[in-house]
Design a protein around this motif. Structure first.
Motif, PDB file in Angstrom:
ATOM      1  N   ASP A   1       0.867  -1.177   0.000  1.00  0.00           N
ATOM      2  CA  ASP A   1       0.000   0.000   0.000  1.00  0.00           C
ATOM      3  C   ASP A   1       0.906   1.230   0.000  1.00  0.00           C
ATOM      4  O   ASP A   1       1.448   1.629   1.026  1.00  0.00           O
ATOM      5  CB  ASP A   1      -0.899  -0.010   1.243  1.00  0.00           C
TER       6      ASP A   1
ATOM      7  N   ARG B   1       0.674   4.162   2.509  1.00  0.00           N
ATOM      8  CA  ARG B   1       1.121   3.959   3.894  1.00  0.00           C
ATOM      9  C   ARG B   1       2.640   3.811   4.017  1.00  0.00           C
ATOM     10  O   ARG B   1       3.206   4.116   5.057  1.00  0.00           O
ATOM     11  CB  ARG B   1       0.474   2.720   4.493  1.00  0.00           C
TER      12      ARG B   1
ATOM     13  N   ARG C   1       4.128   0.690   9.529  1.00  0.00           N
ATOM     14  CA  ARG C   1       3.069   1.506   8.925  1.00  0.00           C
ATOM     15  C   ARG C   1       1.906   0.666   8.415  1.00  0.00           C
ATOM     16  O   ARG C   1       0.977   1.197   7.838  1.00  0.00           O
ATOM     17  CB  ARG C   1       3.642   2.332   7.770  1.00  0.00           C
TER      18      ARG C   1
ATOM     19  N   ALA D   1       1.711  -1.225   5.912  1.00  0.00           N
ATOM     20  CA  ALA D   1       1.612  -0.987   4.470  1.00  0.00           C
ATOM     21  C   ALA D   1       1.633  -2.274   3.657  1.00  0.00           C
ATOM     22  O   ALA D   1       1.511  -2.231   2.438  1.00  0.00           O
ATOM     23  CB  ALA D   1       2.754  -0.075   4.021  1.00  0.00           C
TER      24      ALA D   1
END
Length: 112
Positions: free
Chosen positions: A14, A17, A72, A74
């Motif tokens: 992602d 992020r 994060r 992510a």
């Protein structure tokens, strides 16, 4: 996929992020490399195909560890591509891991 290039899962990044902390790069050497700013890039994949990275069966434990180590959040593991839309998300926290299975070292790979 068939043969030696069989896919066990897909590693989803992602980009909204990710802050290029580097834990995934350390754990998935040979699958991911860092760009000039440290963001992960899939080795040998065209730029339009860097969000969902195929993970071989032998890399699955390291991919699970990378997902758990990302500060994060992510990263996500998705089921293998098999032509169906909406492949299931693999539950990283309940899946078996390599090693002793404790999570005491979580986050130990973070760069500051």
């Amino acid at each position: 996929m068939t043969g030696a290039h069989r896919e066990a899962a897909r590693f989803h990044i992602d980009w909204t992020r990710c802050e290029a902390r580097g834990a995934c790069l350390e754990l998935l050497e040979g699958t991911l490399v860092g760009d000039e700013d440290g963001f992960p890039l899939a080795v040998g994949r065209p730029s339009g195909q860097r969000t969902d990275v195929p993970i071989a069966p032998g890399e699955l434990a390291a991919a699970r560890e990378a997902v758990g180590a990302c500060p994060r959040l992510a990263l996500q593991l998705l089921g293998p591509t098999d032509g169906r839309a909406g492949a299931p998300t693999l539950d990283v926290h309940d899946a078996p891991r390599a090693g002793n299975g404790d999570r005491a070292g979580r986050g130990g790979h973070r760069k500051r």
